[in-house]
Motif scaffolding. Structure first.
Motif, mmCIF file in Angstrom:
data_model
loop_
_atom_site.group_PDB
_atom_site.id
_atom_site.type_symbol
_atom_site.label_atom_id
_atom_site.label_comp_id
_atom_site.label_asym_id
_atom_site.label_seq_id
_atom_site.Cartn_x
_atom_site.Cartn_y
_atom_site.Cartn_z
ATOM 1 N N GLU A 1 0.740 -1.230 0.116
ATOM 2 C CA GLU A 1 -0.177 -0.095 -0.066
ATOM 3 C C GLU A 1 0.880 1.223 -0.062
ATOM 4 O OE1 GLU A 1 -2.933 0.053 -0.792
ATOM 5 O OE2 GLU A 1 -4.108 -1.470 0.154
ATOM 6 N N SER A 2 2.098 1.153 0.473
ATOM 7 C CA SER A 2 3.028 2.363 0.361
ATOM 8 C C SER A 2 3.046 2.921 -0.888
ATOM 9 C CB SER A 2 4.282 2.267 1.106
ATOM 10 O OG SER A 2 5.177 1.215 0.287
ATOM 11 N N ALA A 3 3.137 2.173 -2.086
ATOM 12 C CA ALA A 3 3.080 2.499 -3.468
ATOM 13 C C ALA A 3 2.058 3.335 -3.953
ATOM 14 C CB ALA A 3 3.511 1.432 -4.209
ATOM 15 N N PHE A 4 0.724 3.223 -3.239
ATOM 16 C CA PHE A 4 -0.359 3.849 -3.833
ATOM 17 C C PHE A 4 -0.978 5.092 -3.119
ATOM 18 C CE2 PHE A 4 -0.127 -0.644 -5.070
ATOM 19 C CZ PHE A 4 -0.567 -0.620 -6.275
ATOM 20 N N ASN A 5 -1.861 5.697 -3.544
ATOM 21 C CA ASN A 5 -2.624 6.763 -2.800
ATOM 22 C C ASN A 5 -4.048 6.900 -2.834
ATOM 23 O OD1 ASN A 5 -2.953 9.262 -1.627
ATOM 24 N ND2 ASN A 5 -2.626 10.581 -3.575
ATOM 25 N N HIS A 6 -4.642 6.236 -1.729
ATOM 26 C CA HIS A 6 -5.936 6.071 -1.469
ATOM 27 C C HIS A 6 -6.582 5.856 -0.224
ATOM 28 C CE1 HIS A 6 -5.800 1.639 -1.214
ATOM 29 N NE2 HIS A 6 -4.914 1.697 -2.449
ATOM 30 N N PRO A 7 -7.471 6.044 0.164
ATOM 31 C CA PRO A 7 -8.004 5.985 1.582
ATOM 32 C C PRO A 7 -7.593 4.609 2.262
ATOM 33 C CG PRO A 7 -9.688 6.892 0.385
ATOM 34 C CD PRO A 7 -8.763 6.209 -0.897
ATOM 35 N N VAL A 8 -7.846 3.389 1.511
ATOM 36 C CA VAL A 8 -7.260 2.432 2.459
ATOM 37 C C VAL A 8 -5.880 2.150 2.700
ATOM 38 C CG1 VAL A 8 -7.469 -0.105 2.054
ATOM 39 C CG2 VAL A 8 -9.359 1.059 1.438
ATOM 40 N N ALA A 9 -5.130 2.652 1.795
ATOM 41 C CA ALA A 9 -3.523 2.609 1.843
ATOM 42 C C ALA A 9 -3.405 3.428 3.102
ATOM 43 C CB ALA A 9 -2.989 2.972 0.350
ATOM 44 N N GLY A 10 -3.682 4.505 2.985
ATOM 45 C CA GLY A 10 -3.470 5.569 4.172
ATOM 46 C C GLY A 10 -3.880 4.670 5.538
ATOM 47 N N ALA A 11 -5.135 4.034 5.757
ATOM 48 C CA ALA A 11 -5.572 3.383 6.835
ATOM 49 C C ALA A 11 -4.441 2.238 7.142
ATOM 50 C CB ALA A 11 -6.879 2.949 6.724
ATOM 51 N N VAL A 12 -3.995 1.422 6.228
ATOM 52 C CA VAL A 12 -3.339 0.399 6.466
ATOM 53 C C VAL A 12 -1.864 1.039 6.918
ATOM 54 C CG1 VAL A 12 -1.929 -1.275 5.302
ATOM 55 C CG2 VAL A 12 -4.369 -1.203 4.875
ATOM 56 N N LEU A 13 -1.300 2.108 6.363
ATOM 57 C CA LEU A 13 0.008 2.659 6.804
ATOM 58 C C LEU A 13 -0.320 3.222 8.159
ATOM 59 C CD1 LEU A 13 1.098 4.166 3.363
ATOM 60 C CD2 LEU A 13 2.031 2.239 4.302
ATOM 61 N N ALA A 14 -1.327 3.703 8.453
ATOM 62 C CA ALA A 14 -1.608 4.271 9.851
ATOM 63 C C ALA A 14 -1.378 3.002 11.011
ATOM 64 C CB ALA A 14 -2.809 5.061 9.861
ATOM 65 N N TYR A 15 -2.337 2.173 10.663
ATOM 66 C CA TYR A 15 -2.466 1.045 11.446
ATOM 67 C C TYR A 15 -0.960 0.550 11.735
ATOM 68 C CZ TYR A 15 -4.409 -3.155 13.571
ATOM 69 O OH TYR A 15 -4.435 -4.306 14.544
ATOM 70 N N ALA A 16 -0.151 0.280 10.541
ATOM 71 C CA ALA A 16 1.110 -0.444 10.663
ATOM 72 C C ALA A 16 2.042 0.481 11.514
ATOM 73 C CB ALA A 16 1.785 -0.524 9.318
ATOM 74 N N ALA A 17 1.837 1.832 11.478
ATOM 75 C CA ALA A 17 2.918 2.784 12.069
ATOM 76 C C ALA A 17 2.251 2.645 13.670
ATOM 77 C CB ALA A 17 2.788 4.150 11.602
ATOM 78 N N ALA A 18 1.068 2.506 13.855
ATOM 79 C CA ALA A 18 0.734 2.448 15.105
ATOM 80 C C ALA A 18 1.157 1.168 16.014
ATOM 81 C CB ALA A 18 -0.749 2.576 15.444
ATOM 82 N N ASN A 19 1.579 0.274 15.182
ATOM 83 C CA ASN A 19 1.970 -1.170 15.942
ATOM 84 C C ASN A 19 3.562 -1.315 15.561
ATOM 85 O OD1 ASN A 19 -0.543 -3.031 16.742
ATOM 86 N ND2 ASN A 19 -1.210 -1.646 14.962
ATOM 87 N N GLY A 20 4.293 -0.136 15.080
ATOM 88 C CA GLY A 20 5.479 -0.177 15.118
ATOM 89 C C GLY A 20 6.019 -1.211 13.991
#
Length: 578
Positions: free
Chosen positions: A309-328
């Motif tokens: 998802e880091s290679a794409f720009n859409h709402p679901v990608a942003g949500a996945v990256l935010a969840y990943a960052a919150a979990n380290g």
């Protein structure tokens, strides 16, 4: 008719009242002439309006009441009474039309796509034409961030497209050359060129606008009955207008625009509520709540998903990256990225081919989904090297105060609350319905399905439709009361609504319902007081205690108490008050 016309009549009638009253006290002849001239000018205004209504629309209006009272009062040699009635009625109508016109101006200020020309290429020539002038074969140029004006096929470009106001699906979809798009959708990422496959006046958005305009011209029967009751009650117009004026003014300060008092009263009487989901109850913003694994460790799946998802720009990608960052968890570099048919993406991460997408995307790649998987939300499936190995669970974020909204509406008198959405995901629709406490939940609805639902419930009682998108607009116009939530939502939804809540906050809907119930209570008190006061005046006048002009003055003195009682409406009820 307009507020300006009734304001002029009010001023003329007031001059007549002052002329007759001052002549009675001073005996000055010029004052009698001033009152008489003003009296006949006001009578002529109402008589002309009545004649026009009878000839053009064949309808009897409240003008008949005023004309009759003024003629009878003049023949009885009590013109002061007739002038007072004319002034009182003109005041009420001026207030009513002022409310409607003020709200209409503010609502029109919210609509931004009105009468906007379409940029097209036709026979090698660049043109700007109205949407109804678009021909089949014209290529519409749609810049990033603008609405797609025609139904057709993309011939150049690729972009994420927000179709939520059309379909009710909460998240944007990827569209590229060869894909079909519908007018009313929003081009999010980059410019598109769309070849129209039908004339502009045959497109979805234009046809919807035309149907809504026809629907709004045919006012629901309950509105017409309410109008007639108010028109022919001698003080009804003013008693109603005073309360509505004070109340709608208070609501306006909270960002709630109401087209007059009748819609607000009807909300207070409503027994059925239909709530749209996306953009009304939810924000249309995805949030990852969990990662399910059918073998590999969860954190490994999350890292692969974030890498893709880091290679794409859409709402679901942003949500996945935010969840990943919150979990380290930090994404790795992805290669060979591409969008897939349906809603899906594919990339190579850690030398493995990873696909994230809907059930349709996974099936299109020839893979199967595991059976009997339970989750509380929408699934974004994860496939690695040709095998489905997990899922990211996505939930649409609820708006403020949406939790338990249906329960609160039932506490205020609603018999049923239905969640109605164009979203095709049954699991997510049922989850939101449970969160708000809805009696029923229907998903995958087209605009015509929502209209059928509105008509079904309207036959059982007063029905309120609450929505925000183009797919809600026709049902908003068909309901007894349509309420649009959000000032930056679809223009058609705003234009189709009787009430516009500019804040995206469910508590404002509850404030409208409470206000409607409170308005009904105060209006009833006003009518009871006016009827009682007038009955007492009639009795005293019949007994000879009051002269005709004192009886008229006694009659209109009740308006002072009506205003005092209605002034309580300026204060909007708190959340727990009725």
């Amino acid at each position: 008719m307009s507020a300006k016309i009734f304001a002029i009549r009010m001023v003329v009638a007031l001059i007549a009242v002052l002329g007759f009253a001052l002549h009675r006290w001073t005996g000055a002849a010029p004052l009698l002439w001033l009152g008489s001239v003003s009296y006949f000018i006001c009578l002529a205004m109402y008589a002309r309006s009545l004649f026009t209504a009878l000839v053009q629309t064949r309808r009897v209006t409240a003008d008949l009441l005023v004309v009759t009272v003024m003629v009878v009062s003049f023949l009885a040699k009590t013109p002061l009474s007739g002038a007072l009635v004319a002034w009182f009625i003109s005041l009420g109508l001026a207030i009513s039309f002022f409310i409607i016109e003020r709200t209409q101006r503010r609502i029109e200020a919210l609509t931004r796509q009105k009468d906007k020309d379409v940029r097209v290429m036709r026979d090698g020539t660049f043109l700007e034409v109205p949407v109804e002038a678009v021909r089949p074969g014209d290529v519409a140029i749609v810049p990033q961030g603008e609405m797609i004006p025609v139904d057709g096929q993309i011939v150049e470009g690729a972009s994420s497209v927000d179709e939520s106001v059309i379909t009710g699906e909460p998240f944007s979809v990827y569209r590229q050359a060869g894909d079909r798009v519908t007018s009313g959708s929003i081009c999010l990422a980059s410019q598109l060129k769309v070849r129209a496959d039908k004339a502009g006046d045959k497109g979805f958005l234009y046809v919807m606008s035309r149907d809504i305009a026809a629907s709004l011209k045919a006012k629901p029967g309950i509105h017409q009955r309410a109008d007639k009751i108010v028109q022919f009650f001698i003080c009804g117009v003013v008693l109603y207008a005073i309360g509505a004026f004070l109340f709608t003014g208070g609501l306006g300060a909270r960002g709630i625009l109401v087209r007059g008092g009748i819609p607000l009263e009807m909300v207070g009487r409503a027994v059925h509520f239909i709530l749209d989901k996306t953009g009304t109850i939810t924000r249309g913003k995805p949030r990852v709540t969990d990662v399910l694994s059918f073998g590999p460790p969860k954190m490994e799946l999350l890292r692969l998903a974030a890498s893709v998802e880091s290679a794409f720009n859409h709402p679901v990608a942003g949500a996945v990256l935010a969840y990943a960052a919150a979990n380290g968890v930090f994404p790795l570099t992805a290669r060979e990225t591409e969008y897939l048919p349906g809603i899906g993406v594919k990339a190579v991460a850690e030398s493995r081919e990873v696909i994230l997408g809907s059930a349709e995307s996974i099936a299109a790649q020839g893979m199967t989904l595991p059976a009997d998987v339970s989750m509380d939300g929408r699934a974004v499936w994860i496939a690695v090297d040709g095998k489905t190995v997990g899922a990211v669970v996505i939930q649409d974020v609820l708006t403020d105060s949406a939790q338990g909204l249906a329960d609160a509406l039932r506490d205020l008198g609603a018999k049923s609350v239905v969640l109605a959405t164009g979203d095709n995901d049954e699991v997510e629709a049922r989850r939101v319905a449970r969160r708000i406490g809805a009696n029923r939940c229907q998903w995958g609805l087209k605009p015509e399905d929502k209209v059928c639902l509105v008509r079904e419930l309207t036959r059982r009682g007063t029905t309120v439709m609450v929505g925000d998108g183009v797919n809600d607009a026709l049902s908003l116009s068909q309901a007894d009361v349509g309420i649009s939530i959000g000032s930056n939502k679809a223009d058609l939804a705003i234009k189709s609504s009787d009430i516009v809540i500019m804040r995206e906050d469910a508590s404002s809907l509850l404030a409208v319902v409470r206000s409607g119930r409170r308005l009904i209570r105060v209006i009833r008190q006003n009518y009871a007081w006016a009827i009682g006061f007038n009955l007492a005046g009639i009795a005293l006048a019949t007994a000879g205690v009051l002269s005709p002009w004192l009886a008229a003055l006694f009659h209109h003195a009740s308006s002072v108490l009506v205003v005092a009682n209605s002034a309580r409406l300026v204060k909007i009820p708190a959340n727990g008050d009725l």
